[in-house]
Every structure is written in C-alpha cells, then in structure tokens.
Enzyme design. Sequence first.
Site, PDB file in Angstrom:
ATOM      1  N   ARG A 152      -8.249  -4.918   1.322  1.00 44.75           N
ATOM      2  CA  ARG A 152      -7.119  -5.476   0.597  1.00 44.75           C
ATOM      3  C   ARG A 152      -7.449  -6.731  -0.175  1.00 44.75           C
ATOM      4  NH1 ARG A 152      -5.008  -3.367   5.821  1.00 44.75           N
ATOM      5  NH2 ARG A 152      -3.986  -1.449   5.348  1.00 44.75           N
ATOM      6  N   LYS A 176      -2.874  -5.814   7.951  1.00 48.91           N
ATOM      7  CA  LYS A 176      -1.341  -5.724   7.904  1.00 48.91           C
ATOM      8  C   LYS A 176      -1.023  -5.739   9.364  1.00 48.91           C
ATOM      9  CE  LYS A 176      -0.190  -3.547   3.324  1.00 48.91           C
ATOM     10  NZ  LYS A 176       0.255  -2.274   2.870  1.00 48.91           N
ATOM     11  N   HIS A 245      -7.589  -3.390  -5.755  1.00 45.64           N
ATOM     12  CA  HIS A 245      -7.215  -2.236  -4.896  1.00 45.64           C
ATOM     13  C   HIS A 245      -8.136  -1.136  -5.307  1.00 45.64           C
ATOM     14  CE1 HIS A 245      -4.811  -2.034  -1.418  1.00 45.64           C
ATOM     15  NE2 HIS A 245      -4.471  -0.787  -1.823  1.00 45.64           N
ATOM     16  N   ARG A 248     -10.853  -0.760  -3.404  1.00 40.70           N
ATOM     17  CA  ARG A 248     -10.638  -0.353  -2.107  1.00 40.70           C
ATOM     18  C   ARG A 248     -10.396   1.350  -2.191  1.00 40.70           C
ATOM     19  NH1 ARG A 248      -8.013  -1.302   3.117  1.00 40.70           N
ATOM     20  NH2 ARG A 248      -5.973  -0.067   3.446  1.00 40.70           N
ATOM     21  N   HIS A 271      -5.585   1.700   8.397  1.00 43.91           N
ATOM     22  CA  HIS A 271      -4.269   2.295   8.170  1.00 43.91           C
ATOM     23  C   HIS A 271      -3.748   2.721   9.587  1.00 43.91           C
ATOM     24  CE1 HIS A 271      -5.137   4.247   4.034  1.00 43.91           C
ATOM     25  NE2 HIS A 271      -4.703   2.861   3.854  1.00 43.91           N
ATOM     26  N   TYR A 280      -6.441  10.184   0.082  1.00 40.57           N
ATOM     27  CA  TYR A 280      -7.859  10.504  -0.657  1.00 40.57           C
ATOM     28  C   TYR A 280      -8.309  11.963  -0.221  1.00 40.57           C
ATOM     29  CZ  TYR A 280      -7.513   5.463  -0.593  1.00 40.57           C
ATOM     30  OH  TYR A 280      -6.851   4.359  -0.637  1.00 40.57           O
TER      31      TYR A 280
END
Length: 302
Positions: A152, A176, A245, A248, A271, A280
């Site tokens: 990210r 995150k 992004h 990514r 994630h 994806y």
Amino acid sequence: MQNDDALAWLDRHDRHLASERRLSPLSRKHYRRDLDRLADWADSSGLEHWTELDSHHIRAFVAGEHRRGLGGRSLQRLLSAIRGFYRFLIREGLCQNNPAQDIRAPKSPRRLPATLDPDQTARLLDQGADTTDPLQQRDVAIFELIYSCGLRLAEVAALNRGDVDADSDMLHVTGKGSRARILPVGGMARRRLAAWLELRPRFAGQQQAALFVSRQGKRLSHRSIQSRLQRLAASTGLDRHVHPHMLRHAFASHLLESSGDLRAIQELLGHADIGTTQIYTHLDFQHLAQVYDQAHPRARKK
C-alpha cells in the site's frame, strides 16, 4: 448532542481505538468524523445522549445520509463505525443494546480496481531504469518495491532502513491494524533498492530512519510519491491516470493469473478477510474472457 458527557464518550472511544484496537490515526479520524455526523443529527433531532438512540433513529439517520448522496460503500462504513461505537458503549456498561446491529446499507455495484497489464507495468518501471538522476533512481526503487511486494502507499512511505533484511531478501511491513507481515523482494526490486541505498547518504544521515527520503532528507510524503508516479507515467505515454495502488492491484492480479493461489495472495497483501482478496478473481476472469474473445474462432459469433 453537544453535552459534555456525550462528547466525552466519543473521546473515550477514540482512545480505545488507538490503544486497544491499534487503528491508524487516519482510520480513527474517519471513525470520529462519522460519529460526529451522527451526534450532529441526534442533536438536531432533540436527542441528548447515546442511550436515547434506537434502531428507528439509526435508520432515519442512514436514510437521510443516503438522500444526501452517500453511496452504499460509504453507508456501510458509516454503519460499521456506529456498530463499533455501540459495542464499546455496551462493554463499558452504558448501553444494553446496539441500535445499528441489524441495519444493513444498500449494496453498491462491485467495481473492479483499475490496474495495469504486464506490458504496461514493465514499460512504466523500465522508463527510469537507466537514469543518472538519484531522485529518479529512488522513484524507480519505490515503484519496483510496491509492485514486487504488493505494498500500500502508506506502507511504502512508512518503511524504515531497518525493515529491509538484505541477508534474506525479505521486507518487514506493518500494515492496516498494525498487522505485521514479512514479504519476499523480487530480484529487480532488490537491485533498484540497492542502487538507491548507495545514493541515500547524499540526502540523509544515519539519524534519519526513513528508507525513502526527499531532497531535504525528510521522509517522503504520500503526495510526493503519487505525483512522482504520475510524472513517470506521463513520460511513458500512458494515456490514463496512474496511482500507486494500481501497482498493488497489478501485483495481485498478475500473481493470480500465474499461480491461482488466492490464499497466498491474501497473506502477501495483508488482507484480514479473504473476501477482500476475491475481487482479484474477477480481474483474472476478465483477463481470461478477453483472451477467449480475441482467440476463439467462435467467440464473437452472433
């Protein structure tokens, strides 16, 4: 809802998000903004404290936000903030019920993330490869690293020199929710990064921890990384807006096309929920459909 006690609960919740849930300052800012909007709405509705709100109030608030133009994804985030806040109030013994628990926002149509195909990615990353400009060499190292590791923007900007393990060619990343992961670094990214590390002492000394620094020796900002990528993309003749992004997304979609291992890609991307990674699979199917349409003799038969 501007009384001191009601506002104090918002402050206590923010401290909970910081110390216990370890959310980033940006995530906490978004939570607080959403809850401030609810507080303003409650105040205009004559409600004085959080204990007075029920599911009818929350539905009315969400409906009003929807009429103001807020989309499904934004409403989902808004409801998530409210549910989390009331879970905190229940834990603290202030409330007994969560008024937002069973309320769902309208679904938004799924939008596939913008990405680059392998040829576009290679053209973009190769554009500045032979430059003698040290700052452009830094930029190429940044973008190669994003594409190599699926980073990210905030993750690459926050990297420190100590996060690079040169002996094992691994990268330590904090994503995150302060979730840490260790990622392999590809050969091209390693070479670009090594070239930048040789140049870095021109701009920053040992006291500066940041891996990527500006001309002034300060940590490179998100905005600077974005603008430098846009400049690089323009020099390649790409007739589209390019942002970090997208690299990514390119990492994930290209890896899925080659491996088909969705679980591994989830771990590499950091994630928490594999449902986030499943977007994806749609990108991969889109690629297969394009190949089919272009190659199959009867693909376009009417």
